[in-house]
Design a protein around this motif. Sequence first.
Motif, PDB file in Angstrom:
ATOM      1  N   THR A 156     -18.813  11.720  34.956  1.00 25.69           N
ATOM      2  CA  THR A 156     -19.599  11.551  35.998  1.00 25.69           C
ATOM      3  C   THR A 156     -20.739  10.625  36.663  1.00 25.69           C
ATOM      4  O   THR A 156     -20.675   9.808  35.840  1.00 25.69           O
ATOM      5  N   VAL A 157     -20.314  10.760  37.783  1.00 29.65           N
ATOM      6  CA  VAL A 157     -21.038   9.737  38.532  1.00 29.65           C
ATOM      7  C   VAL A 157     -22.296  10.267  39.514  1.00 29.65           C
ATOM      8  O   VAL A 157     -23.244  10.905  39.333  1.00 29.65           O
ATOM      9  N   SER A 158     -23.156   9.024  38.277  1.00 24.54           N
ATOM     10  CA  SER A 158     -25.148   9.586  38.967  1.00 24.54           C
ATOM     11  C   SER A 158     -25.577   8.784  40.225  1.00 24.54           C
ATOM     12  O   SER A 158     -24.723   7.712  40.649  1.00 24.54           O
ATOM     13  N   SER A 159     -25.812   9.535  40.962  1.00 24.90           N
ATOM     14  CA  SER A 159     -26.523   9.206  42.284  1.00 24.90           C
ATOM     15  C   SER A 159     -27.682   7.690  42.845  1.00 24.90           C
ATOM     16  O   SER A 159     -27.966   7.712  41.412  1.00 24.90           O
ATOM     17  N   LYS A 216     -18.257   7.484  43.630  1.00 26.35           N
ATOM     18  CA  LYS A 216     -18.889   8.410  44.369  1.00 26.35           C
ATOM     19  C   LYS A 216     -19.309   9.839  43.486  1.00 26.35           C
ATOM     20  O   LYS A 216     -17.979  10.322  42.717  1.00 26.35           O
ATOM     21  N   PRO A 217     -20.791   9.953  43.588  1.00 23.97           N
ATOM     22  CA  PRO A 217     -21.392  11.210  42.817  1.00 23.97           C
ATOM     23  C   PRO A 217     -19.938  12.211  43.067  1.00 23.97           C
ATOM     24  O   PRO A 217     -19.931  13.443  41.938  1.00 23.97           O
ATOM     25  N   GLN A 274     -22.835   4.896  37.166  1.00 25.68           N
ATOM     26  CA  GLN A 274     -23.513   5.158  38.464  1.00 25.68           C
ATOM     27  C   GLN A 274     -22.737   4.581  39.818  1.00 25.68           C
ATOM     28  O   GLN A 274     -21.358   4.413  39.789  1.00 25.68           O
ATOM     29  N   ALA A 275     -22.503   5.076  40.819  1.00 28.39           N
ATOM     30  CA  ALA A 275     -22.551   5.674  42.129  1.00 28.39           C
ATOM     31  C   ALA A 275     -21.649   3.924  41.974  1.00 28.39           C
ATOM     32  O   ALA A 275     -23.384   2.640  42.052  1.00 28.39           O
ATOM     33  N   THR A 309     -17.314  13.478  40.542  1.00 33.72           N
ATOM     34  CA  THR A 309     -17.702  13.698  39.260  1.00 33.72           C
ATOM     35  C   THR A 309     -17.200  14.959  39.151  1.00 33.72           C
ATOM     36  O   THR A 309     -16.759  16.011  39.355  1.00 33.72           O
ATOM     37  N   LEU A 365     -20.671   8.595  31.964  1.00 33.71           N
ATOM     38  CA  LEU A 365     -21.645   8.584  33.021  1.00 33.71           C
ATOM     39  C   LEU A 365     -21.757   7.269  33.046  1.00 33.71           C
ATOM     40  O   LEU A 365     -21.566   6.103  32.798  1.00 33.71           O
TER      41      LEU A 365
END
Length: 126
Positions: A123-126, A87-88, A13-14, A91, A11
């Motif tokens: 997984t890229v979180s926004s 970027k999200p 972050q963006a 993902t 995981l």
Amino acid sequence: QVQLVESGGGLVQAGGSRRLSCAASGRTFSSYAMGWFRQAPGKERKFVAAISWSGGRTTYLDSVTGRFTISRDNAKNTVYLQMNSLKPEDTAVYYCAGGLGPWSSSYDRESYYAYWGQGTQVTVSS
């Protein structure tokens, strides 16, 4: 028997970075092109990047050009995917793939690759 084992997913972050690794065994790694593909939920698997046997040629999906870098260390039988400015929409499950030869104009086609890893989730979180 050829084996490809990916690692480095997780995981993030963006805007962050992640480096994926793919360790190969079972054949002369340095003689073959390698690729990375990804599959987002509910979508088909798609080409991301490829590198020739020597590392002299690389190519990328348009949407990752300038953000992702594929590289290889033939002494370690390992191929890498450095992912920056994530970027999200990046993902996906990322798959490493071993080509049928040193390079091909078919580098972006799944049919060119004879061997596949099990995949690693990014997984890229926004």
